[in-house]
Design an enzyme around this catalytic site. Structure first.
Site, PDB file in Angstrom:
ATOM      1  N   GLY A   1      45.159  48.589  68.483  1.00 29.58           N
ATOM      2  CA  GLY A   1      44.676  48.035  67.222  1.00 29.58           C
ATOM      3  C   GLY A   1      43.757  48.951  66.441  1.00 29.58           C
ATOM      4  O   GLY A   1      42.853  49.543  67.003  1.00 29.58           O
ATOM      5  N   SER A   2      43.951  49.068  65.121  1.00 25.41           N
ATOM      6  CA  SER A   2      43.230  50.065  64.362  1.00 25.41           C
ATOM      7  C   SER A   2      43.388  49.847  62.859  1.00 25.41           C
ATOM      8  O   SER A   2      44.018  48.903  62.409  1.00 25.41           O
ATOM      9  CB  SER A   2      43.729  51.456  64.754  1.00 25.41           C
ATOM     10  OG  SER A   2      45.141  51.436  64.844  1.00 25.41           O
ATOM     11  N   ARG A   3      42.805  50.795  62.078  1.00 26.54           N
ATOM     12  CA  ARG A   3      42.848  50.707  60.626  1.00 26.54           C
ATOM     13  C   ARG A   3      43.016  52.098  60.039  1.00 26.54           C
ATOM     14  O   ARG A   3      42.557  53.083  60.621  1.00 26.54           O
ATOM     15  CB  ARG A   3      41.540  50.088  60.108  1.00 26.54           C
ATOM     16  CG  ARG A   3      41.601  49.585  58.683  1.00 26.54           C
ATOM     17  CD  ARG A   3      40.264  49.022  58.278  1.00 26.54           C
ATOM     18  NE  ARG A   3      39.425  50.035  57.637  1.00 26.54           N
ATOM     19  CZ  ARG A   3      38.100  49.975  57.588  1.00 26.54           C
ATOM     20  NH1 ARG A   3      37.461  48.992  58.183  1.00 26.54           N
ATOM     21  NH2 ARG A   3      37.417  50.913  56.970  1.00 26.54           N
TER      22      ARG A   3
END
Length: 215
Positions: A184-186
């Protein structure tokens, strides 16, 4: 550009560069569990989680071909637009949140030269949290025909590893793979001053395909 956007039907599924430390052990364990399960219902039941984990890893680390793209700027990440914010210097930041089901290979929003790749250590808050501004990240600076473009890969709460594919001084094509964020990341893309965004908060985008700029 044609080599960047091959038809998915013309080649086998691609796994992301940098996925081997996670994917290979999961597949080895799953294979061993399947072999050991022969003739035993109990061992077969025990093998199911191992096979499921390997399948989940393969899905997470998939790296499909994309394109062709249109527009001066395209999305660097798959996911949902979390925010579109005007910056004090006239640029616009488009932040895209990637959940664990999204493709986590990121792509260059425009063709140009990599003028800087900076790894900045930090925390590991969930990427959708406001405190993620202090998270570990890799900051890319590209010199392009429309000006300087900044792309920021931000690590999430899980695994905490960003794998760059390019180094300073190298050239990239629009839509070319530039790196992987594990789990999970941006990803934030900073549009140069004077370029209006074509996306809005809540919109789903695809790396290498969704246009970010408006005519």
């Amino acid at each position: 550009m044609t080599d960047l956007y091959r038809s998915a039907a013309s080649s086998p599924p691609r796994m992301a560069r940098g996925s081997a430390p996670w994917l290979v052990p999961a597949c080895v364990v799953a294979g061993a569990a399947v072999l050991a399960a022969r003739g035993s219902r109990t061992r077969t039941a025990l093998a199911v989680p191992a096979v499921g984990l390997a399948a989940a890893m393969a899905w997470f680390f998939r790296d499909p071909d994309r394109g062709p793209a249109t527009g001066r700027l395209i999305s660097a990440a798959d996911g949902v637009v979390q925010s579109v914010d005007a910056q004090p210097d006239g640029r616009t930041r488009v932040a895209v949140f990637m959940n664990p089901l999204n493709v986590h290979v990121n792509r260059a929003p425009a063709a140009g030269a990599v003028t800087r790749v900076e790894h900045r250590p930090g925390g590991f808050r969930p990427a959708f949290d406001k405190d993620s501004e202090r998270n570990e990240r890799v900051i890319w600076t590209f010199e392009t025909e429309i000006g300087e473009i900044t792309v920021v890969q931000i690590a999430g709460a899980m695994v905490r590893r960003i794998v760059p594919y390019f180094a300073q001084g190298q050239k990239v094509e629009q839509g070319e793979r530039i790196g992987l964020i594990r789990f999970g990341s941006r990803v934030d893309v900073y549009l140069p001053a004077g370029i209006a965004p074509a996306v809005e908060v809540g919109q789903k985008v695809r790396a290498g395909e969704t246009r970010l700029d408006r005519d």
